[in-house]
Design an enzyme around this catalytic site. Structure first.
Site, PDB file in Angstrom:
ATOM      1  N   GLU A  52       0.766  -1.304  -0.152  1.00  0.00           N
ATOM      2  CA  GLU A  52       0.044  -0.008   0.034  1.00  0.00           C
ATOM      3  C   GLU A  52       0.764   1.045  -0.141  1.00  0.00           C
ATOM      4  O   GLU A  52       2.019   1.351   0.812  1.00  0.00           O
ATOM      5  CB  GLU A  52      -0.991   0.138   1.155  1.00  0.00           C
ATOM      6  CG  GLU A  52      -2.368   0.511   0.970  1.00  0.00           C
ATOM      7  CD  GLU A  52      -2.928  -0.546   0.147  1.00  0.00           C
ATOM      8  OE1 GLU A  52      -3.131  -0.150  -1.209  1.00  0.00           O
ATOM      9  OE2 GLU A  52      -3.608  -1.434   0.548  1.00  0.00           O
ATOM     10  N   HIS A  53       0.483   2.238  -0.829  1.00  0.00           N
ATOM     11  CA  HIS A  53       1.230   3.300  -0.770  1.00  0.00           C
ATOM     12  C   HIS A  53       2.653   3.281  -1.648  1.00  0.00           C
ATOM     13  O   HIS A  53       3.606   3.887  -1.171  1.00  0.00           O
ATOM     14  CB  HIS A  53       1.156   4.085   0.490  1.00  0.00           C
ATOM     15  CG  HIS A  53      -0.133   4.728   0.581  1.00  0.00           C
ATOM     16  ND1 HIS A  53      -0.904   5.874  -0.014  1.00  0.00           N
ATOM     17  CD2 HIS A  53      -1.301   4.232   1.411  1.00  0.00           C
ATOM     18  CE1 HIS A  53      -1.909   6.117   0.370  1.00  0.00           C
ATOM     19  NE2 HIS A  53      -2.255   5.084   0.999  1.00  0.00           N
ATOM     20  N   THR A  54       2.828   2.204  -2.181  1.00  0.00           N
ATOM     21  CA  THR A  54       4.066   1.789  -2.788  1.00  0.00           C
ATOM     22  C   THR A  54       4.228   2.213  -4.257  1.00  0.00           C
ATOM     23  O   THR A  54       5.171   2.456  -4.764  1.00  0.00           O
ATOM     24  CB  THR A  54       4.403   0.290  -2.568  1.00  0.00           C
ATOM     25  OG1 THR A  54       3.407  -0.436  -2.807  1.00  0.00           O
ATOM     26  CG2 THR A  54       4.999  -0.105  -0.978  1.00  0.00           C
ATOM     27  N   ASP A  55       3.029   2.243  -4.922  1.00  0.00           N
ATOM     28  CA  ASP A  55       2.882   2.241  -6.404  1.00  0.00           C
ATOM     29  C   ASP A  55       3.465   3.522  -6.949  1.00  0.00           C
ATOM     30  O   ASP A  55       4.000   3.408  -7.615  1.00  0.00           O
ATOM     31  CB  ASP A  55       1.699   1.902  -6.902  1.00  0.00           C
ATOM     32  CG  ASP A  55       0.485   2.718  -6.645  1.00  0.00           C
ATOM     33  OD1 ASP A  55       0.660   3.572  -5.789  1.00  0.00           O
ATOM     34  OD2 ASP A  55      -0.691   2.664  -7.322  1.00  0.00           O
ATOM     35  N   ALA A  83     -15.411   2.972  -1.619  1.00  0.00           N
ATOM     36  CA  ALA A  83     -15.126   1.760  -0.660  1.00  0.00           C
ATOM     37  C   ALA A  83     -13.573   1.332  -0.576  1.00  0.00           C
ATOM     38  O   ALA A  83     -13.445   0.458   0.085  1.00  0.00           O
ATOM     39  CB  ALA A  83     -16.010   0.881  -0.955  1.00  0.00           C
ATOM     40  N   GLY A  84     -12.849   2.088  -1.469  1.00  0.00           N
ATOM     41  CA  GLY A  84     -11.367   1.690  -1.621  1.00  0.00           C
ATOM     42  C   GLY A  84     -11.390   0.352  -2.452  1.00  0.00           C
ATOM     43  O   GLY A  84     -10.340  -0.203  -2.162  1.00  0.00           O
ATOM     44  N   SER A 109     -11.769   0.471  -5.658  1.00  0.00           N
ATOM     45  CA  SER A 109     -11.324   0.774  -7.012  1.00  0.00           C
ATOM     46  C   SER A 109     -12.568   0.803  -8.118  1.00  0.00           C
ATOM     47  O   SER A 109     -12.405   0.444  -9.426  1.00  0.00           O
ATOM     48  CB  SER A 109     -10.186   0.010  -7.729  1.00  0.00           C
ATOM     49  OG  SER A 109      -8.978   0.319  -7.016  1.00  0.00           O
ATOM     50  N   ASP A 141      -4.259   0.197  -9.323  1.00  0.00           N
ATOM     51  CA  ASP A 141      -5.702  -0.035  -9.521  1.00  0.00           C
ATOM     52  C   ASP A 141      -5.902  -0.371 -10.958  1.00  0.00           C
ATOM     53  O   ASP A 141      -6.792  -1.270 -10.856  1.00  0.00           O
ATOM     54  CB  ASP A 141      -6.677   1.274  -9.032  1.00  0.00           C
ATOM     55  CG  ASP A 141      -6.225   1.378  -7.566  1.00  0.00           C
ATOM     56  OD1 ASP A 141      -5.516   0.678  -6.912  1.00  0.00           O
ATOM     57  OD2 ASP A 141      -6.683   2.724  -6.959  1.00  0.00           O
ATOM     58  N   SER A 146     -13.423   3.595  -9.521  1.00  0.00           N
ATOM     59  CA  SER A 146     -13.289   4.342 -10.635  1.00  0.00           C
ATOM     60  C   SER A 146     -12.027   3.611 -11.662  1.00  0.00           C
ATOM     61  O   SER A 146     -12.511   3.774 -12.868  1.00  0.00           O
ATOM     62  CB  SER A 146     -12.369   5.548 -10.043  1.00  0.00           C
ATOM     63  OG  SER A 146     -11.681   5.299  -9.235  1.00  0.00           O
TER      64      SER A 146
HETATM   65  C1  GLA Z   1      -5.166   4.260  -4.210  1.00  0.00           C
HETATM   66  C2  GLA Z   1      -4.538   4.679  -5.405  1.00  0.00           C
HETATM   67  C3  GLA Z   1      -3.368   3.623  -5.687  1.00  0.00           C
HETATM   68  C4  GLA Z   1      -2.684   3.298  -4.400  1.00  0.00           C
HETATM   69  C5  GLA Z   1      -3.163   3.029  -3.352  1.00  0.00           C
HETATM   70  C6  GLA Z   1      -2.417   2.928  -2.131  1.00  0.00           C
HETATM   71  O1  GLA Z   1      -6.226   3.323  -4.230  1.00  0.00           O
HETATM   72  O2  GLA Z   1      -5.397   4.863  -6.451  1.00  0.00           O
HETATM   73  O3  GLA Z   1      -2.641   3.920  -6.993  1.00  0.00           O
HETATM   74  O4  GLA Z   1      -1.590   4.242  -4.403  1.00  0.00           O
HETATM   75  O5  GLA Z   1      -4.276   4.094  -3.164  1.00  0.00           O
HETATM   76  O6  GLA Z   1      -1.763   1.644  -2.046  1.00  0.00           O
END
Ligand code: GLA
Length: 381
Positions: free
Chosen positions: A32-35, A122-123, A125, A171, A127
């Site tokens: 998470e938050h690595t991309d 809802a996290g 994706s 995503d 979108s």
């Molecule tokens: C969201 C962003 C992704 C990613 C995550 C965290 O989903 O769209 O690109 O950065 O947060 O891992």
């Protein structure tokens, strides 16, 4: 369900669509938050999809309808399409048209009808699912010949430059490239991908998704601030990206950085390690061993990255206390969803415990379902 987009299409646009395309939402197992730090991610696609029924138009107009929208058609001329001309859900498909045209692809007008069972906000994706389904539809309608990763990058460009969310590629790559029965191990620097088999049922396990119903909004600035902090830290360390900082150099790097940046860097470096550790476990068939890695990932997001919230923390703590092997929030944070790895026999107990804990805390009832690794974008009809 599959036909809703097509049925709506006939009612709204008249006549038959040329085809129907589907793209899934995702949960990220770990990474998470690595991309946006050129690091590693390990998402799976969900069974829930967004479907787009579509047909070419020869008059250079886009006519967009969504079953989840306000019942109206958004009608836009392609000529002059630019960031800011439309807001709300229509910005995602319009952004894909814009990104394709801007990249020089010969795309023209279209009628679109959208239907989705990916929960929004809802996290999960939703979108990316809408962007990828639109991109796949246009790819086929206009014979563009783009590959799945190329469609994902167009979708990401739409989100970054048209919608205005500075997300990484995870995503859209997950929605476009995942395969059923596998997690997608993606190097976001090289875009090298490896499909790592993940047969939860054979291991007697389930992946529970707990949508906390706390709507997250990546456009509100917090995500951009975190991304900017990571980029600033990499700059101060003289590195192209935080991906280039190894665990052995972490402590010295944190000492050199301003106090507020150290924890961000620690999360990113340790999270990349957790992704490779998870892949190693999966390759060895040790799925249950993922549990503690997931829970450690949540602690890092809560304490170092500070993107969890009371609802996600309560879901994780309760799931683990009720016997889950491990749990973590998934996606960008500030709400959204939690995943929990659970033995099949404990599924009902863990779900009930989370619902009860939310009730006692006075939180809205969470939506709980199990996820199996599913396929990426495809044409349905
Ligand atoms: C969201 C962003 C992704 C990613 C995550 C965290 O989903 O769209 O690109 O950065 O947060 O891992």
């Amino acid at each position: 369900m599959i036909d809703e987009a097509a049925t709506d299409f006939e009612a709204v646009h008249g006549g038959r669509p040329t085809g129907v395309w589907a793209a899934p939402g995702r949960v990220n197992l770990i990474g998470e938050h690595t991309d946006y730090n050129a690091g590693f991610v390990l998402p799976i696609a969900l069974p829930q999809t967004t479907r787009v029924a579509a047909r070419r138009r020869e008059d250079g107009r886009l006519r967009l309808y969504s079953a989840q929208g306000d019942g109206t058609i958004t009608d836009l001329p392609l000529d002059g399409l630019a960031p800011g001309v439309t807001a709300g859900w229509a910005g995602y498909p319009a952004g894909v048209f814009w990104a394709l045209a801007e990249a020089g692809h010969p795309v023209g007008g279209a009628d679109l009808s959208v239907s989705s069972d990916v929960p929004a906000g809802a996290g999960l994706s939703s979108s990316a699912a809408l962007e990828c389904a639109t991109a796949a539809a246009l790819n086929d309608l206009y014979g563009l010949g783009l590959s799945a990763p190329e469609l994902a990058l167009i979708a990401q460009r739409a989100e970054n430059a048209f919608v205005g969310v500075p997300c990484g590629a995870m995503d859209q790559m997950a929605s476009a490239c995942c395969t059923g029965g596998s997690a997608l191990f993606l190097d976001t620097r090289t875009l090298e991908q490896r499909h790592v088999p993940l047969d939860l049922a054979a291991a007697g396990l389930r992946l529970l998704v707990i949508d906390t119903r706390v709507k997250h909004d990546l456009g509100d600035g917090a995500y951009a601030t975190l991304r900017a902090g990571c980029e600033r830290a990499a700059g101060l360390l003289g590195l192209p990206a935080l991906r280039d900082l190894g665990p052995a150099d972490l402590a010295a790097a944190v000492d050199r950085l301003p106090g507020e940046l150290g924890p961000l860097v620690r999360h990113v470096v340790t999270e990349n390690q957790r992704v490779t550790e998870t892949v190693d476990h999966l390759v060895r068939g040790e799925i249950a061993a993922l549990g503690p890695v997931l829970t450690a990932g949540h602690a890092s997001l809560r304490e170092d990255y500070q993107v969890s919230c009371p609802e996600t923390d309560l879901a994780v703590e309760t799931a683990v206390a009720a016997g889950a092997l491990g749990a973590r929030m998934t996606g960008g944070g500030f709400g959204g969803s939690v995943i929990a790895l659970v033995e099949a026999a404990r599924l009902a107990g863990v779900s009930d415990a989370v619902r009860a804990a939310f009730r006692s805390a006075g939180f809205a009832a969470p939506v709980v379902f199990t996820a199996v690794p599913s396929a990426g974008v495809r044409r349905l009809a």
